[in-house]
Scaffold this active site. Structure first.
Site, short mmCIF file in Angstrom:
data_model
loop_
_atom_site.label_atom_id
_atom_site.label_comp_id
_atom_site.label_asym_id
_atom_site.label_seq_id
_atom_site.Cartn_x
_atom_site.Cartn_y
_atom_site.Cartn_z
N GLU A 86 1.34 -11.71 6.32
CA GLU A 86 0.26 -10.95 6.96
C GLU A 86 0.52 -10.95 8.47
OE1 GLU A 86 -2.02 -9.10 5.72
OE2 GLU A 86 -2.52 -9.83 3.71
N HIS A 136 2.65 -7.11 4.88
CA HIS A 136 1.28 -6.59 5.06
C HIS A 136 0.82 -6.81 6.48
CE1 HIS A 136 0.10 -5.83 0.79
NE2 HIS A 136 1.21 -6.55 0.62
N HIS A 179 0.83 -1.22 0.00
CA HIS A 179 0.00 0.00 0.00
C HIS A 179 0.86 1.27 0.00
CE1 HIS A 179 -3.05 -3.01 0.84
NE2 HIS A 179 -2.24 -3.46 1.77
ZN LIG Z 1 -2.20 -5.26 2.82
#
Ligand SMILES: [Zn+2]
Length: 320
Positions: A143, A78, A11
């Site tokens: 993640e 992430h 992002h």
């Molecule tokens: Zn992400």
């Protein structure tokens, strides 16, 4: 050959990623990525980041850069969301066995770290994510906890914990790729200072000062707890003690410079390491220092030794 890694903080810019409890995914992953890069500088490896700022770099641009640089590994960082908790990792469904193996190794260390902090290991998974599909090299996406879970986000909010994530990630990457460690830059002045802090050396010396026999004998006698009794410094007596104890075969004058071959021989006798050749072979004595990791490159046996060199070798021997 130096390996290269593309670290991809997800992002950025107009795309904040997941959000929760006042946190934004784009900020957390950028901080972890930058710290991971800094920590990996302790290893011989080339690191690039898909972004270093709060900007939105398109996914095809990120993967194209990694493909152009011929990266050996792509690690996308992430933070999860969606009412879960814990850690999981992804590779592409059509990933190579090598990629699956890399995922396994990185996941194992990261998973243990999260588990030791009481988080669920959600396992190794596959997904058809664009960063995993478009990259030509092994690519893993991590993640790291759930930003919208109260306990997960409380941990993510803690700068110390974020820095632990980066430390674990850097370590797991280094272990997985078996990255060689970089030798720290040599600082001879610091080596002498370390020796002074132990009390083995009292005076101040410049790294380029030549080591003299009186000085060498004094330091060695302190190392082997063989103090000269009496008042004041008596360098002749210090050399005499080396002769008496068989560390030195013939007398030296206190102000005589120490040569590398002599230096190595006396130090090897002190640490009870013997050259397996008859007669005195100063090159072999120096070789023994190298094979024991006390010296990195060879020296001319007749060259004089400086204080910086002496302090470095002695610190390695004494593990200071
Ligand atoms: Zn992400």
């Amino acid at each position: 050959m130096t390996l290269s890694i593309m670290i991809d903080p997800g992002h950025g810019g107009s795309d904040p990623g997941a959000r929760g409890y006042g946190l934004q995914e784009k900020d957390i992953v950028l901080e972890i990525a930058l710290q991971t890069e800094r920590l990996l500088q302790a290893y011989i490896v080339s690191i690039q980041l898909t972004r270093r700022d709060d900007v939105n770099v398109l996914i095809p641009t990120r993967t194209a850069r990694a493909n152009q640089m011929g990266a050996d590994l792509y690690v996308s960082i992430h933070v999860n969301a969606g009412r879960g908790t814990g850690f999981e990792s992804f590779v592409h469904p059509a990933a190579s066995p090598r990629t699956v193996d890399i995922q396994w190794r990185i996941h194992r260390e990261m998973g243990l770290f999260y588990a030791s902090n009481g988080f669920v290991d959600r396992g190794r998974k596959t997904a058809n994510f664009a960063v995993l599909r478009q990259t030509k090299m092994p690519a893993v996406l991590l993640e790291n906890l759930f930003i919208d879970h109260p306990r997960d986000s409380a941990y993510l909010k803690d700068p110390l914990f974020r820095s632990e994530i980066a430390q674990m990630l850097a370590l797991s990457i280094a272990n997985t790729l078996q990255l060689p460690q970089r030798q720290p830059a040599w600082d001879p002045a610091l080596e002498i200072e370390r020796l002074r802090q132990t009390g083995l050396v009292v005076n101040l010396y410049h790294p380029n000062d030549t080591l003299l026999w009186g000085q060498y004998a004094t330091v060695l006698n302190r190392v082997r707890n063989r103090p000269v009794f009496g008042s004041g410094w008596d360098p002749e007596r210090e050399i005499g003690l080396l002769l008496e104890d068989g560390l030195l075969a013939s007398p030296r004058l206190p102000a005589q410079p120490v040569r590398w071959g002599e230096f190595a021989t006396v130090l090897n006798r002190l640490r009870q390491r013997w050259v397996e050749v008859p007669g005195w072979d100063p090159r072999a004595e120096i070789g023994l220092l190298i094979s024991d990791g006390l010296l990195v490159t060879s020296r001319d046996p007749w060259a004089t030794i400086s204080w910086g060199e002496f302090a470095t070798v002695l610190n390695r021997y004494l593990n200071i």
